[in-house]
Design a protein around this motif. Structure first.
Motif, PDB file in Angstrom:
ATOM      1  N   ALA A 133       1.660 -14.470   3.136  1.00 35.95           N
ATOM      2  CA  ALA A 133       2.097 -13.531   2.091  1.00 35.95           C
ATOM      3  C   ALA A 133       3.149 -14.212   1.232  1.00 35.95           C
ATOM      4  CB  ALA A 133       2.684 -12.269   2.717  1.00 35.95           C
ATOM      5  N   VAL A 134       3.550 -13.538   0.187  1.00 37.86           N
ATOM      6  CA  VAL A 134       4.748 -13.927  -0.542  1.00 37.86           C
ATOM      7  C   VAL A 134       5.917 -13.214   0.118  1.00 37.86           C
ATOM      8  CG1 VAL A 134       5.971 -13.929  -2.739  1.00 37.86           C
ATOM      9  CG2 VAL A 134       3.476 -14.253  -2.686  1.00 37.86           C
ATOM     10  N   TYR A 135       6.926 -13.977   0.479  1.00 43.46           N
ATOM     11  CA  TYR A 135       8.099 -13.433   1.167  1.00 43.46           C
ATOM     12  C   TYR A 135       9.258 -13.303   0.181  1.00 43.46           C
ATOM     13  CZ  TYR A 135       5.955 -13.754   5.739  1.00 43.46           C
ATOM     14  OH  TYR A 135       5.148 -13.564   6.834  1.00 43.46           O
ATOM     15  N   TYR A 136       9.895 -12.136   0.246  1.00 44.01           N
ATOM     16  CA  TYR A 136      11.000 -11.828  -0.650  1.00 44.01           C
ATOM     17  C   TYR A 136      12.259 -11.496   0.140  1.00 44.01           C
ATOM     18  CZ  TYR A 136       7.245 -10.964  -4.021  1.00 44.01           C
ATOM     19  OH  TYR A 136       6.145 -11.072  -4.842  1.00 44.01           O
ATOM     20  N   CYS A 137      13.399 -11.953  -0.341  1.00 40.72           N
ATOM     21  CA  CYS A 137      14.648 -11.455   0.222  1.00 40.72           C
ATOM     22  C   CYS A 137      15.223 -10.414  -0.738  1.00 40.72           C
ATOM     23  CB  CYS A 137      15.654 -12.566   0.487  1.00 40.72           C
ATOM     24  SG  CYS A 137      16.354 -13.341  -0.980  1.00 40.72           S
ATOM     25  N   ARG A 190      15.195  -0.470   6.475  1.00 47.91           N
ATOM     26  CA  ARG A 190      13.826  -0.954   6.575  1.00 47.91           C
ATOM     27  C   ARG A 190      12.964  -0.582   5.370  1.00 47.91           C
ATOM     28  NH1 ARG A 190      12.298  -1.890  12.136  1.00 47.91           N
ATOM     29  NH2 ARG A 190      10.167  -1.246  11.643  1.00 47.91           N
ATOM     30  N   ALA A 191      13.417   0.366   4.598  1.00 52.13           N
ATOM     31  CA  ALA A 191      12.603   0.858   3.480  1.00 52.13           C
ATOM     32  C   ALA A 191      12.855   0.050   2.219  1.00 52.13           C
ATOM     33  CB  ALA A 191      12.913   2.331   3.210  1.00 52.13           C
ATOM     34  N   VAL A 192      11.780  -0.212   1.483  1.00 52.63           N
ATOM     35  CA  VAL A 192      11.882  -0.941   0.219  1.00 52.63           C
ATOM     36  C   VAL A 192      12.874  -0.257  -0.724  1.00 52.63           C
ATOM     37  CG1 VAL A 192      10.607  -1.571  -1.872  1.00 52.63           C
ATOM     38  CG2 VAL A 192       9.565  -1.923   0.364  1.00 52.63           C
ATOM     39  N   GLU A 193      12.886   1.067  -0.700  1.00 52.11           N
ATOM     40  CA  GLU A 193      13.721   1.838  -1.621  1.00 52.11           C
ATOM     41  C   GLU A 193      15.205   1.666  -1.376  1.00 52.11           C
ATOM     42  OE1 GLU A 193       9.724   3.124  -1.406  1.00 52.11           O
ATOM     43  OE2 GLU A 193      11.213   3.087   0.219  1.00 52.11           O
ATOM     44  N   GLU A 194      15.558   1.148  -0.214  1.00 54.10           N
ATOM     45  CA  GLU A 194      16.978   0.952   0.105  1.00 54.10           C
ATOM     46  C   GLU A 194      17.539  -0.320  -0.521  1.00 54.10           C
ATOM     47  OE1 GLU A 194      18.739   3.123   1.461  1.00 54.10           O
ATOM     48  OE2 GLU A 194      17.373   4.421   2.599  1.00 54.10           O
ATOM     49  N   TYR A 195      16.698  -1.112  -1.173  1.00 53.08           N
ATOM     50  CA  TYR A 195      17.110  -2.405  -1.725  1.00 53.08           C
ATOM     51  C   TYR A 195      16.948  -2.401  -3.239  1.00 53.08           C
ATOM     52  CZ  TYR A 195      16.989  -3.908   3.105  1.00 53.08           C
ATOM     53  OH  TYR A 195      17.234  -4.021   4.446  1.00 53.08           O
ATOM     54  N   ASP A 196      17.899  -3.013  -3.917  1.00 54.46           N
ATOM     55  CA  ASP A 196      17.814  -2.984  -5.376  1.00 54.46           C
ATOM     56  C   ASP A 196      17.992  -4.346  -6.040  1.00 54.46           C
ATOM     57  OD1 ASP A 196      21.184  -1.707  -6.120  1.00 54.46           O
ATOM     58  OD2 ASP A 196      20.479  -3.353  -4.860  1.00 54.46           O
ATOM     59  N   SER A 197      18.146  -5.395  -5.257  1.00 59.25           N
ATOM     60  CA  SER A 197      18.193  -6.748  -5.833  1.00 59.25           C
ATOM     61  C   SER A 197      17.200  -7.597  -5.074  1.00 59.25           C
ATOM     62  CB  SER A 197      19.599  -7.345  -5.716  1.00 59.25           C
ATOM     63  OG  SER A 197      20.527  -6.633  -6.491  1.00 59.25           O
ATOM     64  N   TRP A 198      16.315  -8.256  -5.798  1.00 54.83           N
ATOM     65  CA  TRP A 198      15.209  -8.988  -5.188  1.00 54.83           C
ATOM     66  C   TRP A 198      15.124 -10.398  -5.748  1.00 54.83           C
ATOM     67  CZ3 TRP A 198      11.967  -6.711  -1.546  1.00 54.83           C
ATOM     68  CH2 TRP A 198      12.138  -5.336  -1.365  1.00 54.83           C
ATOM     69  N   GLY A 199      14.674 -11.305  -4.889  1.00 52.04           N
ATOM     70  CA  GLY A 199      14.362 -12.646  -5.357  1.00 52.04           C
ATOM     71  C   GLY A 199      12.950 -12.696  -5.915  1.00 52.04           C
ATOM     72  N   GLN A 200      12.539 -13.898  -6.333  1.00 54.22           N
ATOM     73  CA  GLN A 200      11.219 -14.082  -6.930  1.00 54.22           C
ATOM     74  C   GLN A 200      10.143 -14.309  -5.884  1.00 54.22           C
ATOM     75  OE1 GLN A 200      10.474 -13.758 -10.316  1.00 54.22           O
ATOM     76  NE2 GLN A 200      12.517 -12.863 -10.174  1.00 54.22           N
ATOM     77  N   GLY A 201      10.537 -14.625  -4.678  1.00 56.68           N
ATOM     78  CA  GLY A 201       9.572 -14.793  -3.606  1.00 56.68           C
ATOM     79  C   GLY A 201       9.187 -16.246  -3.357  1.00 56.68           C
ATOM     80  N   LEU A 259      12.595 -19.891   6.238  1.00 57.51           N
ATOM     81  CA  LEU A 259      12.851 -19.453   4.870  1.00 57.51           C
ATOM     82  C   LEU A 259      14.353 -19.291   4.664  1.00 57.51           C
ATOM     83  CD1 LEU A 259      10.093 -16.732   4.375  1.00 57.51           C
ATOM     84  CD2 LEU A 259       9.930 -19.215   4.112  1.00 57.51           C
ATOM     85  N   SER A 260      14.775 -19.590   3.452  1.00 56.91           N
ATOM     86  CA  SER A 260      16.182 -19.422   3.114  1.00 56.91           C
ATOM     87  C   SER A 260      16.294 -18.648   1.810  1.00 56.91           C
ATOM     88  CB  SER A 260      16.868 -20.778   2.979  1.00 56.91           C
ATOM     89  OG  SER A 260      18.248 -20.613   2.729  1.00 56.91           O
ATOM     90  N   CYS A 261      17.289 -17.817   1.723  1.00 55.69           N
ATOM     91  CA  CYS A 261      17.562 -17.047   0.512  1.00 55.69           C
ATOM     92  C   CYS A 261      18.988 -17.376   0.083  1.00 55.69           C
ATOM     93  CB  CYS A 261      17.418 -15.567   0.794  1.00 55.69           C
ATOM     94  SG  CYS A 261      17.913 -14.483  -0.561  1.00 55.69           S
ATOM     95  N   ALA A 262      19.112 -18.043  -1.040  1.00 57.69           N
ATOM     96  CA  ALA A 262      20.424 -18.436  -1.541  1.00 57.69           C
ATOM     97  C   ALA A 262      20.876 -17.477  -2.635  1.00 57.69           C
ATOM     98  CB  ALA A 262      20.374 -19.857  -2.081  1.00 57.69           C
TER      99      ALA A 262
END
Length: 126
Positions: free
Chosen positions: A92-96, A108-119, A20-23
């Motif tokens: 699953a659907v994988y998100y960066c 490791r916590a979801v709450e520590e992240y605030d910018s997400w890709g579409q998956g 997987l790659s996240c650009a």
């Protein structure tokens, strides 16, 4: 504004591999921790792997340790997830995602992240 776009998902047989790659576009990622998460139908989004800004620290979920490897390429402004020996339960659907704070900790916590890709969808056949 930061945009994250995942790619590389698909259908693979159990035991196979995907990368997987996240650009990222809009600005550099280099000061933040980057993470990969996944979400299967009917389940909560769960942590998969993360890496600090310089790659000095990485963290993996126990379920993927030894099979998945996270890496980042500052020159290309990308974050990658090499997935080997895939199992049906990895589907699953994988998100960066990019961390809120500067990347000195492999959060490791979801709450520590605030910018997400579409998956990107990963399907593993048994």
């Amino acid at each position: 504004q930061l945009q994250l776009v995942e790619s590389g998902g698909g259908l693979v047989q159990a035991g196979g591999s995907l990368r997987l790659s996240c650009a990222a576009s809009g600005r550099p990622l280099h000061v933040h921790t980057m993470g990969w998460f996944r979400q299967a139908p009917g389940k909560e989004r769960e942590f998969v792997a993360s890496t600090t800004w310089n790659g000095a620290e990485t963290s993996y979920a126990d379920s993927v340790k030894g099979r998945f490897t996270i890496s980042r390429d500052h020159a290309k402004n990308t974050v990658n997830l090499q997935m080997n020996n895939l199992k049906p339960e990895d589907a699953a659907v994988y998100y960066c995602a990019e961390s809120r704070l500067y990347g000195t900790t492999a959060y490791r916590a979801v709450e520590e992240y605030d910018s997400w890709g579409q998956g990107t969808q990963v399907t593993v056949s048994s």
